[in-house]
Write a protein that holds these residues in place. Structure first.
Motif, short mmCIF file in Angstrom:
data_model
loop_
_atom_site.label_atom_id
_atom_site.label_comp_id
_atom_site.label_asym_id
_atom_site.label_seq_id
_atom_site.Cartn_x
_atom_site.Cartn_y
_atom_site.Cartn_z
N SER A 70 1.02 -1.21 0.06
CA SER A 70 -0.03 0.05 0.06
C SER A 70 0.76 1.40 0.25
CB SER A 70 -0.82 -0.03 1.12
OG SER A 70 -0.09 -0.28 2.11
N VAL A 103 1.77 6.66 6.30
CA VAL A 103 0.33 6.72 7.02
C VAL A 103 -0.35 5.35 6.25
CG1 VAL A 103 -1.85 7.77 6.94
CG2 VAL A 103 -0.04 9.11 7.18
N ALA A 104 0.17 4.90 5.19
CA ALA A 104 -0.44 3.96 4.60
C ALA A 104 0.09 2.51 4.87
CB ALA A 104 -0.28 3.95 2.86
N CYS A 105 1.25 2.73 5.55
CA CYS A 105 1.48 1.19 5.77
C CYS A 105 1.10 0.75 6.97
CB CYS A 105 3.20 1.39 6.03
SG CYS A 105 3.90 -0.32 6.93
N PRO A 106 0.47 -0.30 6.82
CA PRO A 106 -0.29 -1.24 8.08
C PRO A 106 0.42 -1.53 9.23
CG PRO A 106 -0.75 -2.32 6.15
CD PRO A 106 0.19 -1.53 5.62
N TYR A 107 1.74 -1.77 9.01
CA TYR A 107 2.66 -2.20 9.81
C TYR A 107 3.51 -1.31 10.52
CZ TYR A 107 1.22 -6.29 7.45
OH TYR A 107 0.48 -7.42 6.78
N LYS A 171 -1.71 -9.25 10.23
CA LYS A 171 -2.40 -8.69 9.76
C LYS A 171 -2.85 -9.00 8.06
CE LYS A 171 -0.65 -4.96 12.32
NZ LYS A 171 -0.10 -3.37 12.38
N GLN A 173 -5.69 -9.22 7.04
CA GLN A 173 -6.67 -8.60 6.59
C GLN A 173 -6.56 -7.42 5.63
OE1 GLN A 173 -5.43 -8.63 9.73
NE2 GLN A 173 -6.64 -8.10 11.17
N THR A 174 -5.30 -6.62 5.81
CA THR A 174 -4.86 -5.53 5.06
C THR A 174 -4.88 -5.69 3.53
OG1 THR A 174 -2.61 -6.04 5.24
CG2 THR A 174 -3.66 -4.61 7.09
N ASN A 176 -2.32 -6.60 1.68
CA ASN A 176 -1.17 -6.22 1.70
C ASN A 176 -0.30 -7.36 1.03
OD1 ASN A 176 -1.63 -3.59 2.04
ND2 ASN A 176 0.59 -3.12 2.74
N ALA C 168 -4.96 0.74 5.37
CA ALA C 168 -4.19 0.51 6.56
C ALA C 168 -4.86 0.86 7.94
CB ALA C 168 -2.78 0.91 6.32
N ARG C 169 -5.94 2.09 7.70
CA ARG C 169 -6.37 2.61 8.65
C ARG C 169 -8.09 2.36 8.78
NH1 ARG C 169 -1.83 3.07 11.39
NH2 ARG C 169 -0.14 3.39 9.85
N PHE C 321 -4.82 -2.14 12.40
CA PHE C 321 -5.28 -3.55 12.44
C PHE C 321 -4.42 -3.89 13.55
CE2 PHE C 321 -6.80 -2.67 8.27
CZ PHE C 321 -7.97 -3.01 8.25
N LYS C 322 -4.89 -5.25 14.28
CA LYS C 322 -4.24 -5.86 15.26
C LYS C 322 -3.23 -7.07 14.45
CE LYS C 322 -4.50 -4.17 19.15
NZ LYS C 322 -5.06 -2.90 18.37
#
Ligand SMILES: Nc1nc2c(c(=O)[nH]1)N[C@H]1C(S)=C(S)[C@@H](COP(=O)(O)OP(=O)(O)OC[C@H]3O[C@@H](n4cnc5c(=O)[nH]c(N)nc54)[C@H](O)[C@@H]3O)O[C@H]1N2
Ligand SMILES: Nc1nc2c(c(=O)[nH]1)N[C@H]1C(S)=C(S)[C@@H](COP(=O)(O)OP(=O)(O)OC[C@H]3O[C@@H](n4cnc5c(=O)[nH]c(N)nc54)[C@H](O)[C@@H]3O)O[C@H]1N2
Ligand code: SF4
Ligand code: SF4
Ligand code: SF4
Ligand code: SF4
Ligand code: SF4
Ligand SMILES: [Mo]
Lengths: 184, 722, 322
Positions: A70, A103-107, A171, A173-174, A176, C168-169, C321-322
């Motif tokens: 992302s 901001v866009a990195c889920p990790y 994660k 679910q993201t 990615n 991601a958010r 996310f967790k």
């Protein structure tokens, strides 16, 4: 770098063996001039229970070099890009420091490098890998938590590990498609 | 060694590549074929006793990265956090940059930068003055292990002083003595092949010992060896163990004796081995009768049935079961006897010199440089070790008894103190006493790479070149995977510093001892390299940094003709010599004194990112441990209304410190713990100067009766919220 | 997310961008609506035209200087990446800002323009040309309005999509955010024009206000009926989203959301405007404007619009996310 579109670098982590010694973190700092207080890799420590029934677990983490990153998608200048071998990098010269990728990195794998004034993160030590060496954190790890390799290569240890063992990714679910595999 | 092969190599290694047990250097042979990637300069890490093999990457005269050198089987192709951070010592702005002479009061921190000649002249004149007044025995030479330590010691000895004082009596004197008195040697433990491992407070996953740390993690997590761990604290090691018991401090011997009792009473011991190789088994059988698991439960707090079960499992694992010796055995006043009990337990399951057992060390042959010998000192040692501790190694001395004598001026005055690579103000219990001892000196000279607290209180500070800036003697690291390693210069010294040899030579010249030092480091290592088991050893060493045997050899001592280096030539379960010296010939248990109401036992330990009292200041390490705090059990803290982060005052009869509290579940309610290496007086240790507290201030003076090893877990402290 | 990487500059940027979009939209609407050949609400149209360029210009200016390497901002326009909302947005904003400037110019009267050019140094070659140049304005204004609509709407949406596109958010990742931001932008624009008209010393007529109020009431209601589903839908969604909403339902941003945005920034102005409208709705009598109530309502709407962006920018980054 050797151009083989078929390559796909991934990292397999055997967290059970992680002793939270921080060798990987310091090695990364030295190899990649990571500023003090900033980290390309880190250890998620979880401690729980009550004396004398206690647990502690340590999970190393860093950029997951996602299948669909992302960070790359949102980057307005194309400074964030993905190599054919899956490694996600930031091209310093093109980065304007808008931090959208952070901001866009889920990790939360990215940080703003005050020294270079651009966004920074784990590169899988691409410069070393391109020389045929292992990433600094992988090479230095005392307990061999980390295995790095080309998942498309049947001879690669990562291939064998993922064939032979159960694993999870963080994660999922993201969407990615993270490429750090945690053995169970 | 060509590191380019790794990708392919681990490929070949397959699964095993993730196993610590598969050192990557195995396919070294192939390495020759491929052209080398940027080759590092092979050398040996100096930041702790393990001496791991390093490949130093240099660019434009600057070391920018240290990579592990996979050729050394002992270091298992790894570098720990500290090893990686070593670069920062070289480029530390607060580093010692030239010799310094004190101008203000001791500890006031007023320094005059001087030339080496001035420093040498000044120190030499002071040493001479003391020699005239009190004789050479009026000088004390203390040091901690290191490749150039030999030159420091030689200087002291050739100067004529009997008072050479080394670190073992702060560290492992008791465990070494206990095992050598039993086996005539100190063995290693084959954790790579052991099936059942018990460790008592050997915090291997934070206190890194190569190759044990890596072999244990591989053993526990991959080869499914059973791992039982005893420690009053829930350490990282405890978190990886199959079973962790927060054993009552000081009661380990009870646990071990009970295991022995079970194993013997249930006939689970290795009869053949015991009959053939040991002495005094029957006495032992008699001796342990009262030590039942039920009795031990009361002492240790570990349920009798668990002790019994563990004893059985241990015995059933036979020669692949090990009760690990541990390294820092500066614990209790009965530490020697506790380690003896371990040695005996290992003996009766017959794990001696077997794969997965307790294996006598192998060495890699190396030559010796022949220098002019000097006469033995006329005076006897000031610590009177021969009298007080006849069994312990006189050449290393006993630190705490020595300090007591010096403070009393008995049997004769000691007025000059030379210190190499050691920080007694932090590593010796009771900082106040050590300061007092320093204040009593006419002269103190310190050789260090950083302005340690001890250096801060010295009269002259000699800055030694950092290990990356110097070439040291070849050192042999004995073990199951023995290695001979070279430390060679990687970059030219960036400041006006010298290696210890040149410092010794500078002083020797002025003390009229030059004859004993008329050689260069190159001549020295050339002589050593001659007998290495490889073709033209010196070149090989310079190219590879290490010569090692990667295949273990088991059973070399298990033959009819072998005589153990003990009085009887056998493994001495029962020790005549101990009896003669007035000690228990078999380990007899005495219940440790417990802290009175409102007091806590202070226990010590390590953290993977720090070495002893040093390194906490290095930015890359400091950011992981900015400050030390007092671990105290949550319930105890609650009783006193102490919350994590609160400032507490901790006091013992030795001293008082203040630091933040950490209310944690991870320690027994009757203990407190704090990390070593903080509360520094030296402002040149920027980030730990007056940060946190120094444990050495609190520790009281106590030592092991037999070995004279410091007993550092015998201090009870009071904790109050401020 | 540990410390937020996007802070008030982004909040301002999103808010000001939206405000301009709103103002332009309403102004264009008033230009485009005609009663017998004449723009129905010329005063609103002109006020809006003259106001529209400045907020967005200021916002973009601030943002550029917040960049790690602001002098590289041109790289934004060296590439176009349709995947990247920010890339699309940057282009949108640039074109939109240009349009609003041209439009503002078009709305200047001849003497205003001359006064403007008079300020230019006499020796400038094109100065004279500019002064002699008198386009057929009436037509121009309408065309500009038509061209402008999509860009205004685009900018309004973009300010939401910038956040909404971030998977991601969880707090952001719903298409409702884009709609919410759009309507909030338009409503802020309307409110800004109410302010302008109330404060304007010149003559006013009730029709104008009736128009603005009607518009604003509709927009606020739309906004409100997006916030509700946003919360409800979120509550019924996956754990991560529920946790994210926790930030505004009993979390770090709860007060800001309810106590600063929803009640004072949305419902209160709605109430006031309906109250003023009461006579019209009940059929008896006409809308009457109480100066202070009008100012308050409009002020609150704008304030609410700002808080909304504050809450979303910060709470969004805190979610994950967790
Ligand atoms: N409270 C407490 N006391 C302890 C221990 C404990 O755990 N807690 N542990 C005990 C044990 S096991 C040991 S082994 C001892 C260790 O005792 P020390 O050897 O005194 O321990 P360090 O703190 O490592 O001090 C080493 C000093 O050598 C300096 N140094 C490092 N490298 C070099 C070099 O290349 N050349 C020179 N000239 N100097 C160098 C460092 O700057 C530092 O000042 O401490 C013992 N004392
Ligand atoms: N990272 C790192 N590694 C090191 C060193 C270092 O400074 N840093 N130093 C090296 C040196 S010189 C040495 S000597 C070794 C020391 O390594 P170790 O021999 O493992 O000794 P410590 O690390 O001091 O660990 C002592 C442990 O014993 C526990 N303990 C305290 N009292 C008791 C007791 O009564 N019973 C039991 N069962 N446990 C108890 C303490 O809580 C602590 O966890 O480490 C070596 N490796
Ligand atoms: S180096 Fe290996 S063991 Fe140490 S913290 Fe990193 S991953 Fe864990
Ligand atoms: S982890 Fe984050 S930074 Fe790394 S590739 Fe995935 S999205 Fe990008
Ligand atoms: S900060 Fe740099 S890399 Fe990240 S999105 Fe902006 S331009 Fe791309
Ligand atoms: S792969 Fe390289 S950059 Fe990434 S964490 Fe490891 S050392 Fe750092
Ligand atoms: S264990 Fe770490 S500090 Fe000790 S020698 Fe090896 S690398 Fe150096
Ligand atoms: Mo030690």
């Amino acid at each position: 770098m050797s151009k083989t579109a078929s390559r796909r670098y991934v990292m397999v982590l055997d967290s059970r063996k992680c002793i939270d010694c921080k060798a990987c973190v310091v090695a990364c700092k030295a190899e990649n001039d990571v500023p003090l207080g900033r980290f390309r890799n880190w250890i998620n420590a979880e401690r729980s229970g009550f004396y004398p029934r206690l647990r502690a677990s340590f999970d190393p983490e860093q950029c997951h070099h996602c299948e669909n990153p992302s960070c790359v998608r949102v980057c307005p200048t194309g400074a964030s890009f993905q190599r054919e071998d899956g490694i996600v990098e930031v091209r310093e010269a093109d980065c304007i420091g808008c931090k959208y990728c952070m901001v866009a990195c889920p990790y939360n794998a990215r940080f703003f490098n005050e020294e270079t004034q651009v966004v920074d993160k784990c590169t899988f030590c691409a410069h070393r890998v391109d020389r045929g060496e292992l990433p600094a954190c992988v090479e230095t790890c005392p307990s061999r938590v980390r295995t790095f390799g080309d998942i498309t290569d049947p001879k690669s240890p990562v291939h064998a590990l993922l064939e032979g063992r159960r694993y999870r990714v963080l994660k999922p679910q993201t969407g990615n498609g993270p490429q750090l595999y945690y053995l169970l | 060694m060509d590191r380019r092969l790794f990708l392919q190599m681990v490929g070949a290694g397959g699964l095993a590549a993730t196993s610590v047990a598969c050192p990557r250097f195995l396919s070294k042979g192939k390495a020759k074929a491929e052209p080398a990637a940027p080759m590092g300069i092979p050398t040996s890490c100096e930041l702790c006793p393990n001496k791991c093999s390093v490949l130093a990457m240099v660019e434009k005269g600057r070391v920018h990265k240290l990579n592990p050198n996979p050729e050394n089987p002992k270091s298992r192709g790894m570098l720990c956090a500290r090893g990686n951070a070593a670069i920062q010592q070289v480029y530390d702005p607060d580093r010692l940059k030239q010799p310094l002479i004190r101008v203000g009061e001791r500890g006031e921190g007023k320094w005059k930068p001087v030339s080496w000649d001035e420093a040498f002249d000044f120190a030499a004149s002071k040493l001479k003055a003391v020699k005239e007044k009190h004789g050479p025995e009026g000088t004390l030479w203390s040091s901690t292990e290191g490749f150039q330590e030999v030159f420091f010691k030689n200087l002291g000895m050739s100067f004529g002083s009997p008072n050479i004082l080394r670190h073992p009596s702060l560290c492992l004197a008791s465990v070494n003595l206990a095992y050598s008195m039993t086996f005539g040697t100190v063995p290693s433990f084959d954790l790579q092949n052991a099936k059942y491992v018990i460790m008592a407070g050997a915090n291997r996953f934070e206190s890194i010992i190569t190759p044990d740390t890596m072999d244990l993690i591989g053993g526990v997590m991959e080869r499914k060896a059973k791992f039982v761990y005893l420690d009053p604290r829930f350490t990282v090691t405890a978190s990886k163990a199959d079973e962790w018991y927060p054993i009552r401090p000081g009661s380990d011997m009870a646990f071990i004796l009970a295991m022995i009792q079970v194993i013997i009473s249930e006939d689970r011991y290795d009869k053949v081995f015991v009959d053939q190789w040991t002495l005094g088994f029957d006495k032992l059988a008699e001796h342990v009768k009262p030590y039942t698991p039920e009795w031990a439960e009361a002492e240790t707090g570990i349920p009798a049935r668990e002790i019994r079960r563990i004893a059985r499992e241990f015995a059933d694992a036979g020669h692949r079961a090990v009760f690990y010796a541990g390294r820092r055995s500066s614990w209790y006043q009965n530490d020697f006897q506790m380690r003896r009990a371990q040695a005996i337990l290992n003996t009766i399951v017959g794990n001696w010199d077997r794969e997965g057992g307790m294996v006598p060390n192998r060495r890699v042959a190396k030559g010796e440089f022949m220098f002019l010998p000097w006469d033995d000192p006329k005076a006897s040692r000031v610590d009177e070790v021969e009298k007080a501790f006849p069994l312990t190694s006189a050449k290393d001395g006993v630190y705490l008894p020595l300090r007591e004598n010096v403070l009393k001026g008995r049997p004769y005055p000691v007025k000059a103190w030379m210190i190499y690579k050691q920080d007694p103000l932090h590593s010796v219990p009771d900082q106040g006493k050590t300061l007092k001892m320093m204040q009593g000196m006419d002269f103190i000279g310190v050789v260090d790479i950083a302005m340690s607290d001890t250096a801060w209180y010295a009269d002259v500070v000699f800055p030694e070149s950092h290990y990356l800036e110097r070439t040291d003697p070849i050192e042999v690291m004995p073990g199951i995977w023995p290695a001979a390693v070279l430390r060679q210069q990687v970059v030219k010294p960036i400041h006006d510093t010298k290696p210890m040899l040149e410092i010794a030579q500078g002083l020797a010249k002025r003390l009229g001892l030059s004859d004993y030092f008329d050689y260069t480091i190159d001549q020295w290592i050339e002589a050593e390299a001659k007998e290495l088991p490889v073709e033209n050893g010196l070149e090989y060493m310079k190219k590879h940094g290490v010569v090692a045997f990667s295949e273990p050899k088991y059973g070399t001592t298990r033959n009819a003709v072998y005589r153990f280096v003990t009085k009887s030539g056998k493994i001495e379960i029962f020790s005549e010599r101990l009896a003669e010296a007035g000690h228990d010939p078999l380990p007899a248990y005495a219940s440790p004194v417990q802290p009175p109401q409102g007091r806590y036992r202070m226990i010590l330990g390590r953290k993977a990112t720090m070495t002893h009292a040093a390194l906490a200041n290095l930015p890359w390490l400091h950011e992981h441990t900015p400050e030390n705090d007092l671990w105290i059990n949550t319930d105890e803290a609650a009783r006193m209304g102490i919350r994590t982060g609160d400032l507490v005052e901790v006091s013992s009869t030795a001293g008082t410190v203040r630091l933040k509290a950490r209310a944690t579940e991870e320690i027994r309610p009757d203990c407190v713990f704090m990390l070593h290496g903080f509360g520094k007086k030296s402002p040149w240790l920027r980030s730990v100067h007056n940060v946190g507290a120094a444990d050495a201030v609190l520790l009281e003076t106590a030592w092991d009766k037999v070995s004279g090893n410091a007993a550092m877990h015998e201090t009870f402290v009071k904790v109050v919220k401020v | 997310m540990h410390e937020p990487v996007w802070e008030f500059l982004i909040v301002n940027y999103l808010f000001l961008g939206g405000l301009s979009a709103g103002i332009f939209f309403v102004s264009a609407l008033c230009t485009w609506l005609q009663t017998d050949g004449q723009a129905s609400y010329p005063r609103i149209a002109r006020a809006g035209a003259l106001m529209a360029p400045w907020p967005v210009a200021l916002g973009s200016f601030l943002l550029i200087f917040d960049l790690g390497k602001w002098w590289r901002f041109w790289k934004l326009f060296a590439t176009f990446r349709w995947e990247s909302p920010m890339s699309i947005g940057s282009w949108l904003l640039m074109i939109f800002t240009g349009l609003t400037l041209v439009n503002a110019y078009a709305w200047l009267t001849e003497e205003e323009r001359n006064r403007l050019f008079a300020k230019l140094p006499a020796k400038l070659p094109f100065r004279q040309k500019l002064m002699d140049f008198h386009p057929e304005l009436a037509a121009w204004k309408r065309n500009l309005a038509m061209i402008g609509f999509p860009f205004a709407v685009g900018v309004g949406i973009y300010t939401g999509v910038l956040l909404g596109a971030v998977q991601a958010r969880p707090f952001w990742n719903t298409n409702l955010v884009a709609q919410l931001f759009l309507f909030s932008a338009l409503s802020s624009g309307t409110a800004a024009l109410i302010l302008a008209r109330v404060l304007d010393k010149g003559e006013k007529d009730l029709a104008e206000f009736r128009f603005l109020y009607t518009l604003d009431i509709c927009l606020i209601l739309l906004e409100f009926f997006i916030v509700l589903p946003y919360l409800i839908h979120g509550q019924l969604s996956v754990l991560a989203v529920r946790e994210a909403l926790g930030l505004v339902l009993g979390g770090r941003y709860t007060f800001a959301f309810w106590g600063l945005f929803l009640v004072p920034g949305l419902l209160a102005p709605l109430a006031i405007e309906l109250w003023e409208f009461r006579p019209v709705l009940s059929g008896k009598g006409t809308l009457h404007i109480t100066r202070n109530l009008a100012l308050t309502a409009a002020g609150l709407v704008i304030f609410g619009g700002y808080v909304l962006r504050y809450v979303f920018v910060f709470a969004g980054q805190a979610s994950g996310f967790k």
